[in-house]
Design an enzyme around this catalytic site. Structure first.
Site, short mmCIF file in Angstrom:
data_model
loop_
_atom_site.label_atom_id
_atom_site.label_comp_id
_atom_site.label_asym_id
_atom_site.label_seq_id
_atom_site.Cartn_x
_atom_site.Cartn_y
_atom_site.Cartn_z
N LYS A 24 0.85 -1.21 0.00
CA LYS A 24 0.00 0.00 0.00
C LYS A 24 0.88 1.25 0.00
O LYS A 24 0.66 2.17 -0.79
CB LYS A 24 -0.86 -0.01 1.26
CG LYS A 24 -1.54 1.32 1.59
CD LYS A 24 -2.49 1.23 2.75
CE LYS A 24 -1.83 1.42 4.09
NZ LYS A 24 -1.49 2.80 4.46
N ASN A 25 1.91 1.25 0.85
CA ASN A 25 2.69 2.48 1.04
C ASN A 25 3.76 2.70 -0.03
O ASN A 25 4.51 3.67 0.04
CB ASN A 25 3.31 2.49 2.45
CG ASN A 25 2.22 2.64 3.50
OD1 ASN A 25 1.08 2.95 3.19
ND2 ASN A 25 2.57 2.40 4.75
N ARG A 94 -4.52 10.64 4.82
CA ARG A 94 -3.39 11.55 5.03
C ARG A 94 -2.37 11.46 3.91
O ARG A 94 -1.69 12.43 3.60
CB ARG A 94 -2.67 11.24 6.33
CG ARG A 94 -3.51 11.14 7.54
CD ARG A 94 -2.61 10.75 8.66
NE ARG A 94 -1.28 11.26 8.43
CZ ARG A 94 -0.94 12.53 8.54
NH1 ARG A 94 -1.86 13.40 8.84
NH2 ARG A 94 0.28 12.93 8.30
N CYS A 118 -4.81 11.97 13.15
CA CYS A 118 -5.60 10.74 13.05
C CYS A 118 -5.48 10.07 14.41
O CYS A 118 -4.86 10.59 15.33
CB CYS A 118 -5.10 9.87 11.92
SG CYS A 118 -3.56 9.06 12.31
N ARG A 123 0.44 14.07 13.81
CA ARG A 123 1.03 13.82 12.48
C ARG A 123 1.10 15.11 11.64
O ARG A 123 0.48 15.23 10.59
CB ARG A 123 0.25 12.72 11.75
CG ARG A 123 0.31 11.41 12.49
CD ARG A 123 -0.40 10.30 11.79
NE ARG A 123 0.37 9.83 10.63
CZ ARG A 123 -0.06 8.83 9.85
NH1 ARG A 123 -1.22 8.27 10.08
NH2 ARG A 123 0.66 8.44 8.82
N ASP A 307 4.62 0.00 12.20
CA ASP A 307 3.38 -0.57 11.64
C ASP A 307 3.20 -2.02 12.03
O ASP A 307 2.18 -2.62 11.72
CB ASP A 307 3.37 -0.44 10.12
CG ASP A 307 3.23 1.01 9.69
OD1 ASP A 307 3.41 1.30 8.51
OD2 ASP A 307 2.95 1.85 10.57
N ILE A 329 7.90 6.20 17.44
CA ILE A 329 7.56 6.96 16.23
C ILE A 329 6.30 7.82 16.42
O ILE A 329 6.29 9.00 16.10
CB ILE A 329 7.37 6.02 15.01
CG1 ILE A 329 8.57 5.09 14.85
CG2 ILE A 329 7.09 6.81 13.74
CD1 ILE A 329 9.84 5.75 14.40
N ARG A 399 -8.64 -0.58 4.79
CA ARG A 399 -7.76 0.46 4.20
C ARG A 399 -6.42 -0.14 3.80
O ARG A 399 -5.79 0.31 2.86
CB ARG A 399 -7.52 1.58 5.21
CG ARG A 399 -8.74 2.38 5.56
CD ARG A 399 -8.36 3.59 6.37
NE ARG A 399 -7.27 4.33 5.72
CZ ARG A 399 -6.77 5.45 6.21
NH1 ARG A 399 -7.23 5.94 7.35
NH2 ARG A 399 -5.81 6.08 5.60
C1 EPZ Z 1 4.28 6.63 6.77
O1 EPZ Z 1 3.53 7.66 7.36
C2 EPZ Z 1 3.32 5.46 6.58
N1 EPZ Z 1 2.22 5.88 5.71
C3 EPZ Z 1 2.78 5.03 7.94
O2 EPZ Z 1 1.99 3.88 7.72
C4 EPZ Z 1 3.95 4.64 8.83
O3 EPZ Z 1 3.45 4.32 10.11
C5 EPZ Z 1 4.93 5.81 8.94
O4 EPZ Z 1 5.35 6.21 7.62
C6 EPZ Z 1 6.16 5.46 9.75
O5 EPZ Z 1 6.81 4.36 9.16
C7 EPZ Z 1 2.44 5.95 4.37
O6 EPZ Z 1 3.51 5.68 3.88
C8 EPZ Z 1 1.25 6.35 3.54
P1 EPZ Z 1 6.36 9.83 9.07
P2 EPZ Z 1 4.16 9.15 7.47
O7 EPZ Z 1 6.32 11.12 8.35
O8 EPZ Z 1 5.08 9.39 6.32
C9 EPZ Z 1 6.41 12.94 12.68
C10 EPZ Z 1 0.10 2.56 7.86
O9 EPZ Z 1 -0.22 1.89 8.82
N2 EPZ Z 1 6.41 13.97 11.63
O10 EPZ Z 1 7.50 8.89 8.80
O11 EPZ Z 1 3.03 10.09 7.69
C11 EPZ Z 1 5.11 12.12 12.66
O12 EPZ Z 1 4.11 12.78 13.42
C12 EPZ Z 1 0.58 3.97 8.03
O13 EPZ Z 1 0.11 2.15 6.67
C13 EPZ Z 1 6.51 15.32 12.01
O14 EPZ Z 1 6.57 15.64 13.18
O15 EPZ Z 1 5.01 9.03 8.80
C14 EPZ Z 1 5.55 10.82 13.28
O16 EPZ Z 1 5.54 10.97 14.68
C15 EPZ Z 1 0.27 4.46 9.42
N3 EPZ Z 1 6.52 16.27 11.03
C16 EPZ Z 1 7.00 10.67 12.78
O17 EPZ Z 1 7.42 11.98 12.39
C17 EPZ Z 1 6.43 15.94 9.71
O18 EPZ Z 1 6.46 16.87 8.85
C18 EPZ Z 1 7.16 9.72 11.57
O19 EPZ Z 1 6.20 10.12 10.64
C19 EPZ Z 1 6.34 14.58 9.33
C20 EPZ Z 1 6.34 13.61 10.31
#
Ligand code: EPZ
Length: 421
Positions: A24-25, A94, A118, A123, A307, A329, A399
């Site tokens: 998916k990702n 998102r 969410c 996030r 995840d 995370i 999803r």
């Molecule tokens: C991706 O989300 C995945 N989604 C998530 O999978 C996964 O849990 C996550 O990466 C971590 O591996 C997709 O790829 C569509 P991050 P993403 O930016 O990119 C903080 C699932 O189950 N952060 O790596 O949104 C954030 O809040 C989903 O399929 C900021 O603070 O995650 C988090 O605490 C759930 N500012 C951490 O960093 C930002 O600008 C990592 O988030 C961006 C992120």
């Protein structure tokens, strides 16, 4: 639409073969990459998921022509002119923030609703926006929308304050049609990021350091179309590996990329689970002894995937002894815990660390899914619990998992999808 639930009669012992779908990702950003070229793009091995449908409707709403020919998605963006992804689409998923980067690269401007938080956390997307500003973008927030303009990408260095998967992807895409070098540091190295970078290379961008945490991209404004196969879903694979272990079964997973689940494999082996590589893309997972406790700490790839945390918590309730799980995370990714406790698990939460005492007998119960991976965790618990478990609100599950019950039934699970009253 009526709410659906999964009803599981436990305990079960899973045996047999399961085919793992495309990731998916990886599929989601690959669909968005098509905005960077006027040529048609071909994407195979796309999983049939609600999130994929949501992304398809967002891209169609801005003018992308999407057709599916024998399991291959054909996306043609030559008639895309709108540059606004509206809130009612974005709030559903998102990942739509990934439209920002390619839209900026394609038209020099973009308007995307700020995604709400969410269940698992606030996030924010501040790191995405900081990266764009470094490249020369101006960003303003108006009526809950991000309005960005990027007339010309300038040579720069971007250091991400923390690892961000979609932030790394968005930055790569925003820089991909400029012709100045943009150096990205502290990048995510998830396999899905690597597939996006490799696809950008086949489209004509020059990228050094693909697969590492430092990438330098030099784009071009005539990127070509691409034809590629989505990599296997390592999280779906991990979920079925845990399903085999928790039910003391013997399951052969095919269509897996074994190297993408190394951190999970080593943790399962520490718990006494047997994992055999039976082919290029085949892993056999079997367990017929008592599970041993382990300590888990989630981390960016190649560390233990956040995840997979919820699924592993369900498994650790069946280990003999005390395990700990630390989530580093997301700030609120323990919603599955309360529901598991209702089924009989012994789990304590202190700050971002769980202490799990096992082995506890789980009893079936009606439980509520709150987010994608929490719902997978509840299904896994229901497979091993005595009696009937009803997992409600499984739209969360759909999803990210292709009709999970249709993959579990051939493995011997007693599970059915019902429309909730
Ligand atoms: C991706 O989300 C995945 N989604 C998530 O999978 C996964 O849990 C996550 O990466 C971590 O591996 C997709 O790829 C569509 P991050 P993403 O930016 O990119 C903080 C699932 O189950 N952060 O790596 O949104 C954030 O809040 C989903 O399929 C900021 O603070 O995650 C988090 O605490 C759930 N500012 C951490 O960093 C930002 O600008 C990592 O988030 C961006 C992120």
């Amino acid at each position: 639409m009526a709410l659906e639930s999964l009803v599981i009669q436990g305990p079960n012992q899973l045996k047999g073969d399961v085919q793992i779908s495309g990731a998916k990702n990886a599929a989601l950003p690959m669909m968005v990459l098509t905005l960077l070229t006027d040529q048609p793009c071909y994407l195979s091995h796309v999983p049939r998921l609600k999130d994929i449908e949501s992304m398809a409707s967002i891209l169609s709403s801005i003018g992308t022509q999407i057709s599916i020919k024998d399991e291959t998605h054909v996306l043609d963006t030559k008639s895309v002119e709108k540059t606004h992804a509206p809130y009612d689409e974005v709030r559903k998923m998102r990942a739509s923030v990934m439209v920002l980067g390619p839209m900026l690269a394609r038209t020099g401007r973009a308007r995307v609703a700020l995604p709400g938080g969410c269940a698992i956390g606030v996030r924010p997307i501040d790191l995405h926006l900081k990266a764009f500003e470094k490249m020369g973008a101006t960003i303003e927030i108006q009526d809950g929308d991000v309005i960005a303009t990027l007339p010309k990408v300038k040579a720069c260095k971007v250091l991400f304050d923390r690892v961000t998967v979609t932030g790394t992807m968005n930055a790569l895409m925003a820089a991909s049609r400029g012709n100045e070098p943009v150096k990205l540091m502290n990048c995510a190295t998830e396999p899905e990021v690597t597939q996006v970078a490799q696809t950008l290379q086949t489209m004509g961008a020059t990228i050094e350091g693909v697969g590492t945490d430092t990438m330098t991209i030099c784009g071009r404004n005539d990127l070509q179309g691409f034809s590629t196969r989505v990599i296997p879903d390592r999280i779906e694979a991990g979920t079925y590996m845990v399903a085999a272990a928790i039910t003391k079964g013997d399951v052969r997973l095919s269509g897996v990329e074994p190297s993408h689940v190394d951190s999970l494999t080593s943790k399962l082996e520490q718990m006494g689970v047997s994992i055999q590589k039976e082919g290029q893309d085949i892993l056999r997972v079997s367990m017929n002894d008592e599970l041993l406790p382990v300590d888990i700490q989630t981390a960016p790839y190649p560390g233990f995937a956040t995840d997979m945390q919820a699924q592993f918590v369900a498994l650790l309730t069946q280990a003999n002894g005390k395990s700990t799980v630390t989530e580093t995370i997301f700030e609120n990714r323990f919603m599955h815990v309360a529901e598991l406790v209702r089924m009989g698990a012994d789990i304590r939460i202190k700050n971002s660390m769980l202490s799990i005492s096992g082995k506890t007998k789980l009893s079936g119960a009606p439980v509520m899914a709150t987010d994608l991976r929490a719902s997978a965790s509840l299904v896994l618990a229901g497979l091993v619990a005595e009696g009937q478990t009803t997992v409600n609100r499984i739209y969360h599950l759909d999803r990210g998992y292709e009709r999970m019950e249709e993959k579990l039934i051939p493995l011997g699970a007693t599970i059915s999808r019902v429309t909730s009253s």
